[in-house]
Design a protein around this motif. Structure first.
Motif, PDB file in Angstrom:
ATOM      1  N   UNK A  59       0.815  -1.223   0.000  1.00 44.95           N
ATOM      2  CA  UNK A  59       0.000   0.000   0.000  1.00 44.95           C
ATOM      3  C   UNK A  59       0.845   1.268   0.000  1.00 44.95           C
ATOM      4  N   UNK A  60       2.158   1.129  -0.120  1.00 44.92           N
ATOM      5  CA  UNK A  60       3.047   2.289  -0.086  1.00 44.92           C
ATOM      6  C   UNK A  60       3.293   2.822  -1.491  1.00 44.92           C
ATOM      7  N   UNK A  61       3.490   4.111  -1.576  1.00 49.36           N
ATOM      8  CA  UNK A  61       3.822   4.742  -2.841  1.00 49.36           C
ATOM      9  C   UNK A  61       5.126   5.523  -2.683  1.00 49.36           C
ATOM     10  N   UNK A  62       5.917   5.608  -3.725  1.00 48.64           N
ATOM     11  CA  UNK A  62       7.153   6.413  -3.645  1.00 48.64           C
ATOM     12  C   UNK A  62       6.826   7.867  -3.319  1.00 48.64           C
ATOM     13  N   UNK A  63       7.731   8.491  -2.563  1.00 43.60           N
ATOM     14  CA  UNK A  63       7.583   9.904  -2.261  1.00 43.60           C
ATOM     15  C   UNK A  63       6.564  10.217  -1.191  1.00 43.60           C
ATOM     16  N   UNK A  64       6.109   9.208  -0.441  1.00 44.89           N
ATOM     17  CA  UNK A  64       5.110   9.446   0.597  1.00 44.89           C
ATOM     18  C   UNK A  64       5.441   8.643   1.846  1.00 44.89           C
TER      19      UNK A  64
ATOM     20  N   UNK B  79       6.744   6.871   4.756  1.00 47.57           N
ATOM     21  CA  UNK B  79       8.096   6.707   5.304  1.00 47.57           C
ATOM     22  C   UNK B  79       9.168   6.735   4.219  1.00 47.57           C
ATOM     23  N   UNK B  80       8.777   6.986   2.972  1.00 48.27           N
ATOM     24  CA  UNK B  80       9.702   7.137   1.842  1.00 48.27           C
ATOM     25  C   UNK B  80      10.506   5.867   1.557  1.00 48.27           C
ATOM     26  N   UNK B  81      10.017   4.718   2.014  1.00 46.18           N
ATOM     27  CA  UNK B  81      10.693   3.458   1.731  1.00 46.18           C
ATOM     28  C   UNK B  81      10.923   3.269   0.238  1.00 46.18           C
ATOM     29  N   UNK B  82       9.924   3.589  -0.552  1.00 42.97           N
ATOM     30  CA  UNK B  82       9.981   3.272  -1.978  1.00 42.97           C
ATOM     31  C   UNK B  82      10.576   4.393  -2.825  1.00 42.97           C
ATOM     32  N   UNK B  83      11.070   5.441  -2.176  1.00 35.28           N
ATOM     33  CA  UNK B  83      11.717   6.508  -2.917  1.00 35.28           C
ATOM     34  C   UNK B  83      11.432   7.865  -2.319  1.00 35.28           C
ATOM     35  N   UNK B  84      12.347   8.791  -2.566  1.00 37.46           N
ATOM     36  CA  UNK B  84      12.195  10.137  -2.015  1.00 37.46           C
ATOM     37  C   UNK B  84      11.223  10.978  -2.826  1.00 37.46           C
ATOM     38  N   UNK B  85      10.983  10.597  -4.085  1.00 41.25           N
ATOM     39  CA  UNK B  85      10.079  11.354  -4.951  1.00 41.25           C
ATOM     40  C   UNK B  85       9.029  10.429  -5.555  1.00 41.25           C
ATOM     41  N   UNK B  86       7.922  10.986  -5.968  1.00 38.85           N
ATOM     42  CA  UNK B  86       6.799  10.207  -6.497  1.00 38.85           C
ATOM     43  C   UNK B  86       7.181   9.434  -7.748  1.00 38.85           C
ATOM     44  N   UNK B  87       7.923  10.068  -8.643  1.00 38.27           N
ATOM     45  CA  UNK B  87       8.210   9.462  -9.940  1.00 38.27           C
ATOM     46  C   UNK B  87       9.622   8.926 -10.084  1.00 38.27           C
ATOM     47  N   UNK B  88      10.344   8.805  -8.980  1.00 36.32           N
ATOM     48  CA  UNK B  88      11.691   8.257  -9.082  1.00 36.32           C
ATOM     49  C   UNK B  88      12.555   9.060 -10.029  1.00 36.32           C
TER      50      UNK B  88
END
Length: 736
Positions: free
Chosen positions: A93-98, A100-109
């Motif tokens: 349920x995680x998205x990048x840039x949101x 805890x930022x696990x999946x990336x610091x920005x929404x679009x990598x």
């Protein structure tokens, strides 16, 4: 996806909520429908069945010992990772840039903005460095990464510099900075500059230069940043109170005048160069950053503003999957730290600059460093860095040249342009292994960070020597693993290249360069109004005051001298190392002895039987002893024939030259018959004091028998290669 949707999803990402972005992506006009694939025809093996199959292949070797690998972080690699083991931690349920930022610091990598290519430019003279900066950008670099020499970072004028140009450009005056920055396009490219314990002088010099050219300082973006705690650990002393005051001045000035410029640069180099493992590097860097936040709060600056002013530099090491996990995990830990400081969720992200780790590079067979840099850069990119520096493969030997810089820079270009690394967002996300390792790295980093907190913070912990001792312990483990070759440094302690030609060091003519710099500075300050300058220096404790002082001819030494002086904190340093330094010193001892005497350690291979019988052990022994650059005499083996027995012929050949070492090479099956007969003859044929080895680890019931026959020691995967070679050097008289 239609052009309008692409523009909305990429070009205006900050105006979209996560739900809106997801909805737009789902409405894409180019959705590929894949048929469902059934795996019903395959029988899924149980864990027990898989282990049983492995045991059959291992042929009696212990499964638990062979199939599980523990690393320096205290994390054990599993032999296989399964979905059922990680169901609870997969980021469904995680998205990048949101969050805890696990999946990336920005929404679009990297889709919207590729990682910045920040190749370090370290020419000594300002004009030469300016030319290099422009050349790098023209060939693919996207960040002006300006390397400063140690004198400049420490506020020492050129005339007083001891190691002028050692790590980069030498800057003393505004004129020097004007030459360095001439023609650089700061509206298009960000700047990166590590300034040592204080960023005030370099920030002021940069602003003074831009103003003199009629440019607005607000065009600057990137990092001109300091790391006083890092400098404390590098040099053993630092006036932290003054450094913190300067840090606060820089943050306030940048927020007001250069909002896209960061002025804190927390660097993990000091830890990794000391041998730290990944969790230590991150935990101690975060501990330093937390100290900065607390100190800035005392000076009226909010944690959110400090975070916005901060760039971190982390090194990508040799353990590929651990490094990917580290770069993902550190975002989670930092977001948690920011949450603890009450920072709003939208301001909790971390800005990470990555660098291929110098500690893992080698001086011997340096071209292998290209391969090390490749895997390390790839791991960091998959982990999601914002900018990255891939140093030239010859960085431990000399400043890079056209070739080594091109190879280093083009790795970025290839990853971005040819390998499609700009497309996936969180490329490792969902990997059962990486997600498991990421979770464990979060726990390891947090636990080590909490140890520092429990000691009263990083400065107190450093004062009592905790991080230094913890890193030293890991360093010794690394050295021990290299000695026994359980860690393998290709070209150094394994597979040495005996035809290697050492790279030319190309030492700079430092005295000549220093004279040039002194002359340039002297000419610049020759006609200054000393009284007027003194008035300006009195106001140089702020960024604005320093800008005025530099604009009116002050040197960095004068500005530093004008700063208030506080009490220096004195600590034990973390020494700078690289992992193969001991082997390289051993190798250089051999080369020195050969150059002085024309002699070497001479090795006779007592290869018994046909080639298939002795080759494996002979090849292993040859590589083992050539690590010390010893002279190994090869042969095709000794066999029984009409001219005599193999044992007789081997002993005779050994007696024909004053060998220092002989190694019996055959198989475990043939040794019980060969060794008792051959070993005494070889000991007789060898000069007094020579060493006789048996290739392979003897069974316990035969070890005493072999030693009684004359075998001194055994060359095997269990042997300590480093200590064995040192022993042979001492016997030869190469070292004391």
């Amino acid at each position: 996806m239609a052009d309008e949707q692409k523009q909305a999803a990429v070009g205006e990402e900050r105006e979209l909520t996560d739900k809106e972005l997801e909805a737009m992506l789902r409405k894409s006009e180019k959705v590929t429908e894949f048929p469902e694939v059934s795996f019903d025809e395959f029988t899924v093996p149980t864990w027990e069945e898989w282990v049983e199959a492995c045991n059959a292949l291992l042929k009696g070797a212990p499964f638990d010992k062979i199939m599980y690998t523990k690393n320096y972080e205290g994390i054990t690699f599993q032999p296989i990772y399964r979905r059922c083991d990680v169901d609870d931690i997969l980021p469904t349920d995680d998205y990048p840039g949101t969050c805890d930022y696990l999946r990336g610091a920005t929404v679009n990598g990297y889709v919207h903005e590729p990682w910045g290519i920040a190749q370090y430019c370290d020419e000594t003279l300002p004009a030469d460095n300016n030319e290099l900066l422009k050349d790098e950008v023209s060939k693919g670099t996207t960040v002006y990464h300006i390397g400063l020499d140690s004198a400049t970072r420490n506020g020492i004028d050129a005339k007083d510099a001891e190691k002028l140009g050692d790590t980069g450009v030498n800057i003393t005056t505004a004129e020097d900075m004007n030459v360095l920055l001439n023609g650089l396009d700061f509206e298009k490219y960000p700047v990166m500059m590590y300034t040592g314990a204080s960023a005030l002088s370099m920030l002021a010099l940069t602003v003074a230069t831009l103003k003199a050219e009629g440019k607005k300082p607000s065009i600057l973006k990137g990092t001109i940043g300091a790391d006083p705690i890092g400098e404390l650990l590098r040099s053993g002393k630092c006036d932290l109170a003054t450094a913190y005051d300067n840090m606060a001045e820089c943050i306030k000035y940048a927020k007001e005048n250069i909002p896209k410029l960061r002025t804190i640069f927390v660097r993990g180099d000091v830890y990794t160069d000391g041998g730290a493992e990944a969790a230590q590097e991150v935990a101690y860097s975060f501990a330093a950053a937390v100290e900065y936040i607390r100190q800035m709060e005392k000076r009226g600056i909010s944690p959110a503003d400090v975070n916005k002013a901060m760039t971190f530099c982390f090194n990508s090491g040799a353990n590929f999957f651990i490094e990917i996990a580290k770069f993902r995990a550190l975002r989670v830990v930092w977001a948690a730290i920011m949450e603890a400081f009450g920072v709003d969720v939208t301001d909790r992200s971390i800005n990470v600059h990555g660098r291929s780790c110098s500690f893992t590079k080698t001086v011997i067979d340096p071209y292998v460093n290209m391969l090390r840099n490749t895997t390390q850069t790839f791991a960091a990119v998959v982990g999601g860095v914002a900018t990255y520096e891939n140093p030239p493969f010859d960085e431990l030997i000399r400043k890079g040249d056209v070739f080594s810089r091109r190879i280093a820079r083009n790795l970025h270009v290839m990853l971005q342009e040819e390998f499609g690394m700009l497309c996936p967002v969180d490329a490792a996300g969902g990997s059962w292994a990486v997600e498991s390792l990421t979770k464990q790295m979060v726990e390891k980093i947090w636990a080590e960070f909490q140890k520092i907190e429990a000691k009263g913070g990083v400065v107190k912990a450093i004062g009592e020597g905790y991080p230094q001792a913890a890193i030293s312990e890991v360093l010794e483990k690394r050295f021990a693993a290299l000695e026994k070759r359980s860690d393998r440094a290709v070209g150094v302690n394994m597979y040495p290249n005996m035809t290697e030609e050492p790279l030319e060091r190309r030492e700079e003519d430092t005295p000549k360069l220093k004279k040039q710099r002194e002359a340039a500075v002297a000419a610049y300050v020759a006609d200054l109004d000393e009284k007027f300058l003194a008035e300006k220096l009195a106001q140089a404790t702020s960024v604005e005051g320093a800008i005025e002082a530099f604009a009116n001819g002050a040197t960095i030494g004068q500005v530093k001298e004008a700063m208030p002086k506080g009490e220096e904190t004195i600590v034990t340093i973390i020494g700078k190392h690289h992992w193969t330094e001991r082997y390289e010193a051993l190798r250089f001892d051999t080369e020195k002895y050969m150059k002085e005497t024309g002699k070497n350690v001479e090795v006779f291979l007592a290869n018994m039987g046909p080639i298939p019988q002795h080759k494996a052990r002979a090849d292993f022994s040859t590589s083992f002893l050539q690590v010390g650059e010893f002279n190994v005499h090869l042969n095709d083996g000794f066999q029984d024939d009409e001219n005599g027995t193999a044992i007789e012929k081997c002993a005779k050949a050994c007696a024909e030259f004053p060998y220092d070492v002989a190694v019996i090479c055959s198989t475990d099956k043939t040794y019980p018959e060969i060794v008792p007969a051959l070993a005494p003859l070889l000991k007789k044929a060898l000069p007094e004091g020579a060493t006789l080895f048996l290739a392979g680890a003897a069974p316990k019931d035969l070890e005493a028998i072999y030693k009684e026959a004359g075998v001194d020691d055994f060359i095997s995967v269990k042997a300590n290669c480093f200590q064995t070679l040192k022993m042979l050097q001492k016997k030869k008289g190469m070292i004391e």
